[in-house]
Design a protein around this motif. Structure first.
Motif: not given
Length: 276
Positions: A64-71, A100-102, A105-110
């Motif tokens: 799920p998108v939310g799992v990526f965002a939380e991770t 989508q999770g990125a 998220s508030n993280a700097d994700v590539t």
């Protein structure tokens, strides 16, 4: 700034490397006759046994998108940047879910589409993790991943097309013929699509491909080879014995994950190679 590496469970890799390089794996889900498992819940033997006894072909689904965002939020809490490498969009929506999770998220994700799966994706993930551990910048790591990608090839041998037919990834007529005529197929993954390389009756098809591939390597410089299989350890080891002379690093032979095995069925193998 610290850089952390994230990937997904379609990666086939030695467990000790995950720990050594502090790699985070987000699992896909797999549904077997109405029961949902995490991709990491079942051993290769347990999964293959359950698949054979199931009424319907198991179904896989991306995290799920939310799992990526939380991770991403959890891993970046200390200010770290994240590089997230996933299996080809041609086989799953996982990389899009990661993107989508990125965004959430508030993280700097590539987020990077590896264009591959299994140990071919491992080549990129481990290279990235090594560089991150050695203090490389994000741009340096992304450039190295792209170079690794360009130098990688993936081949897959299918002993039965039944699962590909059931999963809608190949025509039913072709699948029926394979069952009647004992057709074996070798394919390569190019531009997100599986393209046939060789097909024929019986195990001599796989041997012919191996002989031809071995002859090609006589004039190549090879960095790494990985071999994965779904209940075909005999041919996997045969490939290793034939090809080890072309590469200094020991060839890894491992069971492929349940997501891959769902689509390939029993008796399948994959060979992944990175050239210098």
């Amino acid at each position: 700034m610290t850089i952390k590496i994230v990937t997904d469970s379609t990666l086939t890799v030695e467990p000790e490397l995950i720990e050594k390089y502090n790699i985070t794996i987000v699992p896909l889900a797999i549904l077997i006759d109405g029961v949902q498992y995490s991709d990491s819940d079942l051993s290769a033997e347990q999964f293959m046994a359950q698949m054979k006894n199931s009424k319907h072909l198991p179904k896989t689904s991306q995290p799920p998108v939310g799992v990526f965002a939380e991770t991403y939020d959890r891993l970046s809490a200390d200010g770290s940047q994240i590089i997230s490498i996933h299996l080809t969009k041609g086989l799953s929506g996982t990389v899009e879910a990661a993107r989508q999770g990125a965004m959430l998220s508030n993280a700097d994700v590539t987020v990077i589409d590896s264009d591959f799966i299994d140990q071919a994706m491992k080549f990129q993930v481990i290279e990235a993790a090594k560089m991150a551990q050695n203090g490389a910048t994000k741009d340096e790591i992304v450039a190295a991943i792209n170079q690794t990608k360009k130098k990688t090839e993936l081949y897959i041998g299918i002993s039965t097309l039944e699962n590909l037919v059931k999963g809608g990834r190949i025509g039913r007529v072709t699948g029926a013929l394979s069952g009647l005529l004992n057709i074996k197929v070798v394919m390569t993954l190019v531009d997100t699509k599986l393209e046939p390389v060789l097909k024929g009756r019986g195990n001599k098809t796989f041997q012919k491909w191996l002989d031809d591939f071995s002859a090609r390597l006589e004039t190549c410089q090879v960095k790494e080879i990985g071999i994965s299989h779904a209940e075909n350890i005999e041919f996997a080891n045969q490939m290793k014995d034939t090809l080890q002379k072309f590469v200094s690093k020991t060839i890894s032979v491992m069971d492929t994950g349940s997501t891959v095995a769902t689509h390939t069925g029993s008796g399948a193998w994959s060979l992944m190679i990175e050239f210098e």
